[in-house]
Design a protein around this motif. Structure first.
Motif, PDB file in Angstrom:
ATOM      1  N   ASN A   1      12.526  -8.689  -3.949  1.00 61.90           N
ATOM      2  CA  ASN A   1      10.996  -7.901  -5.087  1.00 61.90           C
ATOM      3  C   ASN A   1       9.873  -7.983  -4.539  1.00 61.90           C
ATOM      4  O   ASN A   1       9.647  -7.453  -4.150  1.00 61.90           O
ATOM      5  N   THR A   2       9.485  -9.573  -4.181  1.00 61.39           N
ATOM      6  CA  THR A   2       8.468  -9.317  -4.359  1.00 61.39           C
ATOM      7  C   THR A   2       7.203  -9.205  -2.537  1.00 61.39           C
ATOM      8  O   THR A   2       6.192  -8.165  -2.299  1.00 61.39           O
ATOM      9  N   LEU A   3       7.969  -8.745  -1.632  1.00 60.38           N
ATOM     10  CA  LEU A   3       8.069  -7.927  -0.819  1.00 60.38           C
ATOM     11  C   LEU A   3       8.543  -6.706  -0.678  1.00 60.38           C
ATOM     12  O   LEU A   3       7.126  -6.410  -0.110  1.00 60.38           O
ATOM     13  N   ASN A   4       9.016  -6.128  -1.773  1.00 57.27           N
ATOM     14  CA  ASN A   4       8.751  -4.735  -1.872  1.00 57.27           C
ATOM     15  C   ASN A   4       7.925  -4.499  -2.486  1.00 57.27           C
ATOM     16  O   ASN A   4       7.115  -3.424  -1.947  1.00 57.27           O
ATOM     17  N   VAL A   5       7.108  -4.974  -3.578  1.00 61.45           N
ATOM     18  CA  VAL A   5       5.760  -4.444  -4.110  1.00 61.45           C
ATOM     19  C   VAL A   5       4.814  -4.705  -3.227  1.00 61.45           C
ATOM     20  O   VAL A   5       3.832  -3.926  -2.858  1.00 61.45           O
ATOM     21  N   ALA A   6       4.765  -5.691  -2.510  1.00 58.88           N
ATOM     22  CA  ALA A   6       3.849  -6.346  -1.591  1.00 58.88           C
ATOM     23  C   ALA A   6       3.881  -4.760  -0.458  1.00 58.88           C
ATOM     24  O   ALA A   6       2.522  -4.858  -0.161  1.00 58.88           O
ATOM     25  N   SER A   7       5.149  -4.659   0.573  1.00 54.44           N
ATOM     26  CA  SER A   7       5.257  -3.631   1.055  1.00 54.44           C
ATOM     27  C   SER A   7       4.627  -2.143   0.802  1.00 54.44           C
ATOM     28  O   SER A   7       3.996  -1.603   1.395  1.00 54.44           O
ATOM     29  N   GLY A   8       4.459  -2.039  -0.945  1.00 55.02           N
ATOM     30  CA  GLY A   8       4.234  -0.926  -1.146  1.00 55.02           C
ATOM     31  C   GLY A   8       3.294  -1.063  -1.357  1.00 55.02           C
ATOM     32  O   GLY A   8       1.918   0.466  -1.476  1.00 55.02           O
ATOM     33  N   THR A   9       2.315  -1.971  -1.720  1.00 51.58           N
ATOM     34  CA  THR A   9       0.535  -2.232  -1.362  1.00 51.58           C
ATOM     35  C   THR A   9       0.002  -1.538  -0.755  1.00 51.58           C
ATOM     36  O   THR A   9      -0.636  -1.180  -0.336  1.00 51.58           O
ATOM     37  N   PHE A  10       0.835  -2.410   1.325  1.00 51.70           N
ATOM     38  CA  PHE A  10       0.098  -2.159   1.680  1.00 51.70           C
ATOM     39  C   PHE A  10       0.597  -1.021   2.468  1.00 51.70           C
ATOM     40  O   PHE A  10      -0.658  -0.335   3.113  1.00 51.70           O
ATOM     41  N   SER A  11       1.376  -0.591   2.188  1.00 54.40           N
ATOM     42  CA  SER A  11       1.874   1.360   2.411  1.00 54.40           C
ATOM     43  C   SER A  11       0.362   2.498   1.745  1.00 54.40           C
ATOM     44  O   SER A  11       0.040   3.312   2.144  1.00 54.40           O
ATOM     45  N   ALA A  12       0.623   1.391   0.040  1.00 58.82           N
ATOM     46  CA  ALA A  12      -0.711   2.406  -0.273  1.00 58.82           C
ATOM     47  C   ALA A  12      -1.721   2.351  -0.390  1.00 58.82           C
ATOM     48  O   ALA A  12      -2.060   3.435   0.772  1.00 58.82           O
ATOM     49  N   HIS A  13      -2.104   0.972   0.569  1.00 57.90           N
ATOM     50  CA  HIS A  13      -3.650   0.975   1.092  1.00 57.90           C
ATOM     51  C   HIS A  13      -3.698   1.688   2.895  1.00 57.90           C
ATOM     52  O   HIS A  13      -5.458   2.247   2.756  1.00 57.90           O
ATOM     53  N   ALA A  14      -2.928   1.443   3.375  1.00 54.19           N
ATOM     54  CA  ALA A  14      -2.098   1.737   4.070  1.00 54.19           C
ATOM     55  C   ALA A  14      -3.151   3.287   5.361  1.00 54.19           C
ATOM     56  O   ALA A  14      -3.480   4.255   5.410  1.00 54.19           O
ATOM     57  N   SER A  15      -2.478   4.322   3.275  1.00 53.45           N
ATOM     58  CA  SER A  15      -2.234   6.031   3.411  1.00 53.45           C
ATOM     59  C   SER A  15      -3.864   5.487   3.482  1.00 53.45           C
ATOM     60  O   SER A  15      -4.106   6.238   3.807  1.00 53.45           O
ATOM     61  N   ARG A  16      -4.279   5.215   2.471  1.00 57.48           N
ATOM     62  CA  ARG A  16      -5.984   5.346   1.790  1.00 57.48           C
ATOM     63  C   ARG A  16      -6.652   5.001   3.049  1.00 57.48           C
ATOM     64  O   ARG A  16      -7.885   6.334   2.804  1.00 57.48           O
ATOM     65  N   LEU A  17      -6.582   4.127   3.611  1.00 58.81           N
ATOM     66  CA  LEU A  17      -7.467   3.647   4.960  1.00 58.81           C
ATOM     67  C   LEU A  17      -7.473   5.417   5.811  1.00 58.81           C
ATOM     68  O   LEU A  17      -8.512   5.482   6.466  1.00 58.81           O
ATOM     69  N   ARG A  18      -6.231   5.423   6.218  1.00 60.37           N
ATOM     70  CA  ARG A  18      -5.972   5.969   7.124  1.00 60.37           C
ATOM     71  C   ARG A  18      -6.836   7.913   6.731  1.00 60.37           C
ATOM     72  O   ARG A  18      -7.786   8.338   7.735  1.00 60.37           O
ATOM     73  N   ARG A  19      -6.822   7.968   5.128  1.00 58.88           N
ATOM     74  CA  ARG A  19      -7.255   9.789   4.989  1.00 58.88           C
ATOM     75  C   ARG A  19      -8.844   9.484   4.613  1.00 58.88           C
ATOM     76  O   ARG A  19      -9.628  10.008   5.137  1.00 58.88           O
ATOM     77  N   GLU A  20      -9.439   7.710   4.477  1.00 60.14           N
ATOM     78  CA  GLU A  20     -11.084   7.552   4.920  1.00 60.14           C
ATOM     79  C   GLU A  20     -11.123   8.041   6.182  1.00 60.14           C
ATOM     80  O   GLU A  20     -12.328   8.340   6.186  1.00 60.14           O
TER      81      GLU A  20
END
Length: 140
Positions: free
Chosen positions: A49-68
């Motif tokens: 569960n912790t890994l799932n939350v961390a991967s979701g957070t990473f994905s959101a940050h990666a998407s935001r960074l890609r858009r920036e």
């Protein structure tokens, strides 16, 4: 003869007790092993569960960074096109010496139309970024 086994052999009773004690010991070992496995499974589930939350957070940050980064590339391209456009505009202004006022009037008309369009495009881009950003965070 109420308390004696059917054959009355004390060695047979001892052997049965030893077998019974052995079976009870094996059952206790099995129960202990099952409890350890259960604890390990719960620990593994928590880590998953912790890994799932961390991967979701990473994905959101990666998407935001890609858009920036995409927005930075877009701004860089616009700046380069703007500089070349300004150079071309200055060259035309220089060579159109006899028609400068007409050229300046046309240029001003184009600027009056282009500036609001650019402003609308930038606002729309940022609004889409914000909506996608909220969707990425909500999906975690």
């Amino acid at each position: 003869m109420a308390g004696h086994p059917p054959n009355g052999d004390p060695q047979a009773i001892g052997k049965l007790r030893n077998d019974l004690d052995g079976a009870i010991g094996v059952m206790r070992d099995n129960m202990r092993t099952m409890a350890e496995r259960d604890a390990q499974l719960h620990d593994l589930e928590g880590k998953s569960n912790t890994l799932n939350v961390a991967s979701g957070t990473f994905s959101a940050h990666a998407s935001r960074l890609r858009r920036e980064q995409e927005w930075q590339r877009c701004k860089t391209r616009l700046a380069i096109v703007g500089v070349f456009g300004l150079i071309i505009w200055l060259l035309i202004l220089w060579f159109a010496a006899g028609h400068r006022m007409t050229f300046l009037g046309i240029s001003l008309g184009i600027a009056v139309i282009a500036a609001p369009l650019a402003w609308v495009c930038v606002r729309r881009w940022r609004r889409l970024e914000e909506q996608e950003g909220f969707r990425d965070v909500d999906s975690i």
